[in-house]
Design a protein around this motif. Structure first.
Motif, mmCIF file in Angstrom:
data_model
loop_
_atom_site.group_PDB
_atom_site.id
_atom_site.type_symbol
_atom_site.label_atom_id
_atom_site.label_comp_id
_atom_site.label_asym_id
_atom_site.label_seq_id
_atom_site.Cartn_x
_atom_site.Cartn_y
_atom_site.Cartn_z
ATOM 1 N N UNK A 15 0.600 -1.094 0.096
ATOM 2 C CA UNK A 15 0.019 0.029 0.140
ATOM 3 C C UNK A 15 0.921 1.145 0.048
ATOM 4 N N UNK A 16 0.755 2.254 -0.868
ATOM 5 C CA UNK A 16 1.367 3.628 -1.032
ATOM 6 C C UNK A 16 0.005 4.420 -0.336
ATOM 7 N N UNK A 69 0.084 12.213 -4.578
ATOM 8 C CA UNK A 69 0.647 11.220 -4.761
ATOM 9 C C UNK A 69 2.170 11.215 -5.703
ATOM 10 N N UNK A 70 2.986 10.744 -5.658
ATOM 11 C CA UNK A 70 4.213 10.734 -6.291
ATOM 12 C C UNK A 70 4.572 9.641 -7.123
ATOM 13 N N UNK A 71 4.399 9.576 -8.585
ATOM 14 C CA UNK A 71 4.335 8.509 -9.468
ATOM 15 C C UNK A 71 5.890 7.655 -9.398
ATOM 16 N N UNK A 123 1.505 -1.158 -6.617
ATOM 17 C CA UNK A 123 1.221 -0.904 -5.130
ATOM 18 C C UNK A 123 -0.436 -0.380 -5.258
ATOM 19 N N UNK A 124 -0.938 -0.550 -4.253
ATOM 20 C CA UNK A 124 -2.486 -0.029 -4.451
ATOM 21 C C UNK A 124 -2.201 1.479 -3.612
ATOM 22 N N UNK A 125 -3.148 2.204 -4.073
ATOM 23 C CA UNK A 125 -2.920 3.708 -3.327
ATOM 24 C C UNK A 125 -4.207 3.802 -2.627
ATOM 25 N N UNK A 126 -3.822 4.289 -1.302
ATOM 26 C CA UNK A 126 -4.789 4.811 -0.392
ATOM 27 C C UNK A 126 -4.627 6.242 0.004
#
Length: 317
Positions: A116-117, A125-127, A160-163
Motif C-alpha cells: 500500500x502506498x 501522490x508521487x508516481x 502497489x495499491x494507493x490509499x
C-alpha cells in the motif's frame, strides 16, 4: 198425420207467396251445441281433435269457405334430467418439503502480500515512488526465492495499491504514528494485525521524526515504513536519513528486513541483548544494510519453508 202434412204445405205456400222473390233462401246450417257429455267422457290423454270447417255466407250471398285454423298443440316439455355433480376429492395433498439451500462457500484467498502506498491529506501522490515500490517488491521476492530453493511469497498486485489518509502528514510523523496509519486506512483496505490471508507492506508518504517516529518497523503481519525509505528506493546513489547513509541496496534491504518481521521472523539470538554470539551480518540483524549480500539463518529458512506465505515460485507470479 196426413192432416198435419197438408196444413204444413198450405203454410209453406203462403209463406212463399209473401216473399216476393219466388226463391227459396238456402237453409242456415245448424252449428249445433257441442255435446258436453262427450267432453266429460273424453280421456284426459286423448289426442286433440281438429275443429271442423265452418261455411259462411258473404254479403253478396255467395257461400265462402272459412278455412279452419288448426289448434296449437301445447306439448308438455320433456323434463331435462338434472345431473348430480361428481364430488371432487378433498384429499389433502402431501406437502413437498422445501429443500434447504446449500450455502455458497465464501472463497478463501491464498495468503499473499499486499503493498500500500498511502498519501496524507496534504500530500499529492508521487508516481516515482509507486514505480520504485513496484521494482523493489519484485527484487525482494527474487532474493527470498534464492534463499529458499525457489520458494517465495505471492503479491496480490504487482503495482502497489494507493490509499488516501484522512489527516495531514504531521499527524503520523511522531508518537502513535504506526497505529494512526493503520486506523486511518480502514476506509480503504481491511488492514489489521495477524490476518490469516494478508501480510501488509505500507509506505505512508510521511517524513518520520528521527527521535519520535514509530514508523520503520514491522511485525504481526504488518510493516510500515516512511518517505525516507521511498526516497532511498528512488536514488541509485543512495540516501542519507537521520545522519546515516545507506546505498540504494540498503533501502531495498530495509524492505526485505521489515517484511521478514511481518512473516514472523525475530532478530537473531543474542542480538537484542548485545551478545557476542549475535549474527550481525544476517538479514534479520544488520545484514540488510549490505543487501543483497546478506542471508537468512538456518532457523529463518526452516521457519519460512514451513510458513503458509511461501508456496510459489517466481515463474508463477
Amino acid at each position: 198425420m196426413k192432416f198435419l202434412g197438408a196444413a204444413a204445405m198450405v203454410l209453406t205456400v203462403a209463406l212463399l207467396g209473401c216473399s216476393g222473390t219466388g226463391e227459396i233462401p238456402p237453409p242456415t246450417q245448424d252449428l249445433g251445441v257441442p255435446d258436453q257429455t262427450a267432453f266429460a267422457q273424453a280421456s284426459p290423454t286423448a289426442t286433440p281433435t281438429r275443429t271442423p270447417d265452418i261455411d259462411a255466407t258473404t254479403e253478396s250471398g255467395t257461400a265462402a269457405t272459412v278455412t279452419s285454423i288448426p289448434p296449437t298443440v301445447i306439448l308438455a316439455p320433456t323434463p331435462v334430467p338434472i345431473r348430480t355433480a361428481t364430488p371432487v376429492s378433498t384429499l389433502t395433498p402431501t406437502p413437498i418439503p422445501t429443500p434447504t439451500p446449500t450455502p455458497t462457500p465464501t472463497p478463501v484467498p491464498d495468503p499473499m502480500v499486499r503493498v500500500i502506498y498511502a498519501t496524507p491529506l496534504d500530500v499529492e501522490p508521487n508516481p516515482a515512488y509507486i514505480a520504485a515500490l513496484n521494482s523493489a517488491i519484485y527484487d525482494v521476492q527474487r532474493w527470498y526465492a534464492d534463499q529458499l530453493d525457489g520458494l517465495t511469497f505471492a503479491v496480490q498486485t504487482r503495482t502497489p495499491e494507493h490509499c488516501s489518509l484522512a489527516n495531514p502528514a504531521d499527524h503520523y510523523a511522531r508518537e502513535e504514528g504506526y497505529n494512526r496509519v493503520v486506523y486511518d486506512l480502514q476506509h480503504c483496505v481491511p488492514i489489521w494485525w495477524e490476518q490469516p490471508y494478508y501480510v501488509w507492506v505500507i509506505y505512508p508518504d510521511v517524513v518520520g521524526d528521527c527521535e519520535l517516529t514509530e514508523l520503520g518497523r514491522g511485525g504481526y503481519g504488518v510493516t510500515i515504513l516512511h518517505r525516507d525509505d521511498l526516497e532511498g528506493l528512488t536514488k541509485p546513489e543512495g540516501h542519507t536519513h537521520c545522519g546515516y547513509y545507506r546505498p540504494h541496496g540498503g533501502w531495498v534491504g530495509g524492505l526485505a528486513h521489515e517484511l521478514g518481521h511481518a512473516f514472523g521472523l525475530p532478530h537473531p539470538p543474542g542480538c537484542d541483548e548485545g551478545l557476542e554470539t549475535c549474527d550481525w551480518d544476517a538479514m534479520m540483524q544488520l545484514g540488510y544494510t549490505k543487501y543483497p549480500d546478506t542471508y537468512l539463518t538456518d532457523a529463518d529458512v526452516a521457519a519460512l519453508k514451513a510458513s503458509p506465505w511461501f508456496y510459489v515460485t517466481l515463474t508463477e507470479q
